[in-house]
Design an enzyme around this catalytic site. Sequence first.
Site, mmCIF file in Angstrom:
data_model
loop_
_atom_site.group_PDB
_atom_site.id
_atom_site.type_symbol
_atom_site.label_atom_id
_atom_site.label_comp_id
_atom_site.label_asym_id
_atom_site.label_seq_id
_atom_site.Cartn_x
_atom_site.Cartn_y
_atom_site.Cartn_z
ATOM 1 C CD GLU A 161 -8.768 4.835 -0.738
ATOM 2 O OE1 GLU A 161 -9.564 4.538 0.155
ATOM 3 O OE2 GLU A 161 -7.762 5.546 -0.524
ATOM 4 C CG HIS A 182 -8.460 -0.361 5.764
ATOM 5 N ND1 HIS A 182 -8.420 -0.525 4.394
ATOM 6 C CD2 HIS A 182 -7.935 0.865 6.000
ATOM 7 C CE1 HIS A 182 -7.885 0.539 3.842
ATOM 8 N NE2 HIS A 182 -7.580 1.395 4.784
ATOM 9 C CG ASP A 183 -10.767 3.206 5.071
ATOM 10 O OD1 ASP A 183 -10.098 3.174 6.115
ATOM 11 O OD2 ASP A 183 -10.298 3.552 3.961
ATOM 12 C CG ASP A 213 -4.146 5.989 1.003
ATOM 13 O OD1 ASP A 213 -5.114 5.258 1.277
ATOM 14 O OD2 ASP A 213 -3.922 7.065 1.600
ATOM 15 C CG ASP A 216 -2.152 0.662 1.164
ATOM 16 O OD1 ASP A 216 -2.170 1.721 0.513
ATOM 17 O OD2 ASP A 216 -3.152 0.176 1.718
HETATM 18 O O1 TEU Z 1 -8.849 6.268 2.720
HETATM 19 C C1 TEU Z 1 -9.311 7.406 2.059
HETATM 20 C C2 TEU Z 1 -10.609 7.824 2.412
HETATM 21 O O2 TEU Z 1 -11.116 8.651 1.709
HETATM 22 C C3 TEU Z 1 -11.301 7.210 3.588
HETATM 23 O O3 TEU Z 1 -10.604 7.321 4.756
HETATM 24 C C4 TEU Z 1 -12.555 7.926 3.714
HETATM 25 O O4 TEU Z 1 -12.319 9.220 4.185
HETATM 26 C C5 TEU Z 1 -13.472 7.229 4.632
HETATM 27 O O5 TEU Z 1 -13.477 5.861 4.429
HETATM 28 C C6 TEU Z 1 -14.829 7.729 4.311
HETATM 29 O O6 TEU Z 1 -15.470 8.002 5.447
HETATM 30 C C7 TEU Z 1 -7.518 5.970 2.654
HETATM 31 C C8 TEU Z 1 -7.229 4.803 3.555
HETATM 32 O O7 TEU Z 1 -7.925 3.689 3.103
HETATM 33 C C9 TEU Z 1 -7.574 5.196 4.963
HETATM 34 O O8 TEU Z 1 -7.459 4.142 5.861
HETATM 35 C C10 TEU Z 1 -6.687 6.350 5.340
HETATM 36 O O9 TEU Z 1 -7.066 6.836 6.594
HETATM 37 C C11 TEU Z 1 -6.765 7.491 4.341
HETATM 38 O O10 TEU Z 1 -6.679 7.057 3.000
HETATM 39 C C12 TEU Z 1 -5.635 8.472 4.556
HETATM 40 O O11 TEU Z 1 -4.434 7.905 4.163
#
Ligand code: TEU
Length: 548
Positions: A246, A320-321, A196, A96
């Site tokens: 992403e 994971h989000d 990311d 990642d």
């Molecule tokens: O996620 C990007 C992102 O847009 C999400 O965190 C989003 O804000 C949330 O899911 C919506 O509510 C990526 C990674 O997957 C995340 O874990 C990180 O926190 C983020 O980038 C910052 O690097």
Amino acid sequence: MENFKKSTIYQIYPKSFCDSNGDGVGDIRGIIQKLDYIKSLGVDYIWSTPFFASPMNDNGYDVEDYRKIHPTFGTMADVEELIAQAEKRGMGIMLDMVFNHTSTRHKWFQKALSGDPDYMDYYIFKDGSPKEPPTNWQSKFGGSAWEYVPSLKKWYLHLFDVTQADLNWENPRVREELKEIIRFWKEKGVKGFRFDVVNLISKPEVFEDDTEGDGRRFYSDGPKVHEYLKELTADTGINHMVTVGEMSSTSLKHCIRYSNPEEKELSMCFNFHHLKVDYKDGEKWELAEPDYRKLKELFETWQCEMEKGKGWNALFWCNHDQPRIVSRLGDETTYWKESAKMLAACIHMLRGTPYIFQGEELGMTNPGYGDIEEYRDVESINYYHILLEQGKTKEEALEILGQRSRDNSRSPMQWDAGEYAGFSTEKPWIGIPKNHSWINAAAQEKEEDSILNFYRKLTGLRKKYEAVSEGAVEFLYREQPEIFAYRRRWNQQEILVVNNFTGREIKLPEPIKDREYQRLLGNYPPEQVKWIETLRPYESMILLKKIL
Ligand code: TEU
């Protein structure tokens, strides 16, 4: 043919996957221990979220050194062994790459803070009065996207946490540094990369207030993003590897460009539109019932248009989000098993590359944390306070977190019914759901018709049938949003996938003639009927058309 079309990718959140040394936190050696399990799922690649040196304010998405391993996760030797052991089993490791921002503890940012102009140009610093940020843009984690540095008399941009400073991709030196990181990991033998929030890397020339929103329209799919991706891909030679970007608040038009092979940018894209159908007016922190019509329409549009534009989708419900899908669109109680399998079949037979997020293959649910003390995620904790400030009661705020928090997916992997779910021998860093006593891998290994075994069959179908990996897609029953049905076709091969998204029996708009099809997979025992006229609660069927 690109091999990722027949592939399935398994996502690991290392902190919560398997703890090999009893400190309550998952680690790389824990992943190595479980490689045979992962292989048994029929997956081809493993994407791990970051395990690099980091202050861990955003669990590793705040990288301090892209070439060092965070000691809690292990050592470089462990990672090298992971790569080798995975390869031995015919699987590739994908890393990642968090290239939109670095931790403020990264040496580049530290040099910038000391006033070194070369390194200040690695980030986005702007002049302005200490009282007023340069623009009104909001951080994705709540609050202003700018932080003032008194010693420099400047503000820096952070689209995420205040300790995640956005990099300045306009600076060619920054782009070269990032390419070097890719080359470093490529040499170590990794087989792919996830980038990311990579559609946020190109910021606009002029920074101005957003009178309509939080600023995202100025920097999402920004002016030079395609140029930067082409350069990164060409200069690092990652075009033959598996790469996934992403994409935050993106558009179809851009995703076609990111993933059409002729553009030589990325193999595929994650987008999140389908995971916002239960947001109230697009607002994540307001609960609403899922809109199934919108869900089906979104899939139809993205599937068909990406096919026309020769783009490629990353297919997923969980990461994971995101909250757990069975808790979100399925039924955790009466039809837990049926709905988990239905949701799996629904996504795995579509056109694209499916991702399984650890524990999804077991039908893991949201953990049901009841107190703010149980949450760990920076976004969840920030928003808890924002919700209280907005006038919500504690109970209301916790109810929202219970459904929306990113910690819903970060509870430890449920390996067995033991005290710490077989994840660790010690109390884990985040709470274990009570239901691990019956939702766990050990129990499902023993059970022929478990969710786990259903996922294994799905990855096998993608490998076996070109209609699944290569075929055209066509959506059916457009007037009935609760029936998610589509056909996949490749030469003479035709596969029909029919899913009931409700806990009720539903009459099919037109019966399916059973003898014309061979059942490849389903989540109910087949009925001995000539015509399939109704679907049982959350029923899912994958049917291969016989050539009569
Ligand atoms: O996620 C990007 C992102 O847009 C999400 O965190 C989003 O804000 C949330 O899911 C919506 O509510 C990526 C990674 O997957 C995340 O874990 C990180 O926190 C983020 O980038 C910052 O690097």
